[in-house]
Scaffold this active site. Sequence first.
Site, mmCIF file in Angstrom:
data_model
loop_
_atom_site.group_PDB
_atom_site.id
_atom_site.type_symbol
_atom_site.label_atom_id
_atom_site.label_comp_id
_atom_site.label_asym_id
_atom_site.label_seq_id
_atom_site.Cartn_x
_atom_site.Cartn_y
_atom_site.Cartn_z
ATOM 1 C CD GLU A 68 0.193 7.587 -1.636
ATOM 2 O OE1 GLU A 68 -0.268 8.600 -1.101
ATOM 3 O OE2 GLU A 68 1.151 7.614 -2.423
ATOM 4 C CE LYS B 139 6.370 13.893 1.062
ATOM 5 N NZ LYS B 139 5.292 14.346 0.182
ATOM 6 C CG HIS C 217 -13.742 3.266 16.803
ATOM 7 N ND1 HIS C 217 -14.983 3.255 16.221
ATOM 8 C CD2 HIS C 217 -13.802 2.373 17.827
ATOM 9 C CE1 HIS C 217 -15.771 2.416 16.877
ATOM 10 N NE2 HIS C 217 -15.075 1.859 17.854
ATOM 11 C CB SER D 58 8.508 14.782 -3.982
ATOM 12 O OG SER D 58 8.204 16.086 -4.434
#
Length: 472
Positions: free
Chosen positions: A289, A282, A155, A276
Amino acid sequence: MTLWSGRFSTAMGSSLWDLSESYSYDHVLYPFDIAGSKAHVRGLMRAGLVSDDEGTTLIAALDEVLAEFTDDRFTRSSSDEDVHMAIERRVIELAGDVGAKLHTARSRNDQVATTFRLFTLDALQRVTAASLDLIDVLVTLGDAHGDAYLPGYTHLQRAQPVLLSHHLNAHAWALLRDVDRLLDARDRTSVSPLGAGALAGTSLSIDPSFVAEVLGFDSVFANSLDAVSDRDFVAEALFDIAMLGVHLSRMGEELVLWTTAEFNFAVLSDTYATGSSMLPQKKNSDVAELARAKSGRLVGNLTGLLVMLKGLPLSYNRDLQEDKEPLFDSFRQVMMVLAALGGAYQTMTFNTDAAARAAEDPFMVATDMAEELVSEGVPFRQAHEQVGRLVGEAVSSHRALSDVVAENPDFARFANLFEPGVALTRRRSPGSSGPAGAKVQHDHLVSNRARAGERLAEGSQGMPEDVVGPFL
Ligand code: ARG
């Protein structure tokens, strides 16, 4: 003028042409189609349907067309509807009347099925090899961090500590199942449809099993209607790739988490990270992703193909032309993901200290305490209850479970369980996450991986030398 123009009085409307032409994407099938045609010519020679001289001329013309494609000097004519017609048209240009014999005892229906099966066999091999490479990367990474451990989750809540190698090997086992499926799919893909004709075979005396053997297929079709309408092999390849993609997606999601400041279990190398355009600080894990995202289109490609197939009457229908782009896409996408994820794992840094610190969360020892009580004869449900009460006390008093245990005379004897790394060593049942069985598990995985590698090598022996895809 198309190769079927005899029957028609006007040219095809341009909007229908745009709808129906497939050369724009199926031209990449040329090596497979030419291999199929060369085998077909040998079959025609053997059956006496073309003379030896004619056969030699046809094969030389096909080789020339292959060279034209390979050297990027093949020119599509405005009437070339698909790769099959383009190649035949060019063979006729090169070999004249002899060229007009190439399509004897053959239809594009058995031809395209043959070509696409050869492509699919090649694609299955490549995806399998790339998956095995990723398995090797995971196993090597685990080996390089033999003692490293991290929290195991259910979980997404901390549960029990696990060795990093155990965790990475879990992904490797999933990928090995993918490899197994891809290798199994070969058996059902390696069936030659060549000789089925348009749908019902031919009155000419061809021998489909001869061309099947020339092309390295394991077997030959039994039923001509089935041969030209069966696209199970495409659906199966798409499923296998989609399932693999789902596994890669889960790995991607995990890398996204691991590389956050919140988890901080891993840092991607600069080579596999992105920045970024606005936020100078960043360092993003786009690689992970995209691995996560691509699975969506892989599933979509499978779904689209199944829906296209559903309800088609026997035998060939033009709908079947829509089988190609989904597989081309799934194949290309999954190959990119496999390569990029492999690079990301290979070059990332695992933060051993941060992961171990997280894995030393005292709550993760709760189960060990309960199991220790069980060893002393307490029924598990009661042990669970007793430890649960200690956990509740720790939570409500904002203290560490280790402190609550140490201060409670009834349980202080369990204080040693909370020492760093101890809980991990207690995971010792077969297949569990501790160091005790790690070597056995490692060897088991490595021997299964080696066996898969052997199966992969066995399969490639049957493929003709000149069947090499131009894909990647
Ligand atoms: N481009 C077609 C396909 O991919 C080839 C077969 C065409 N056959 C036909 N009967 N129109 O399916």
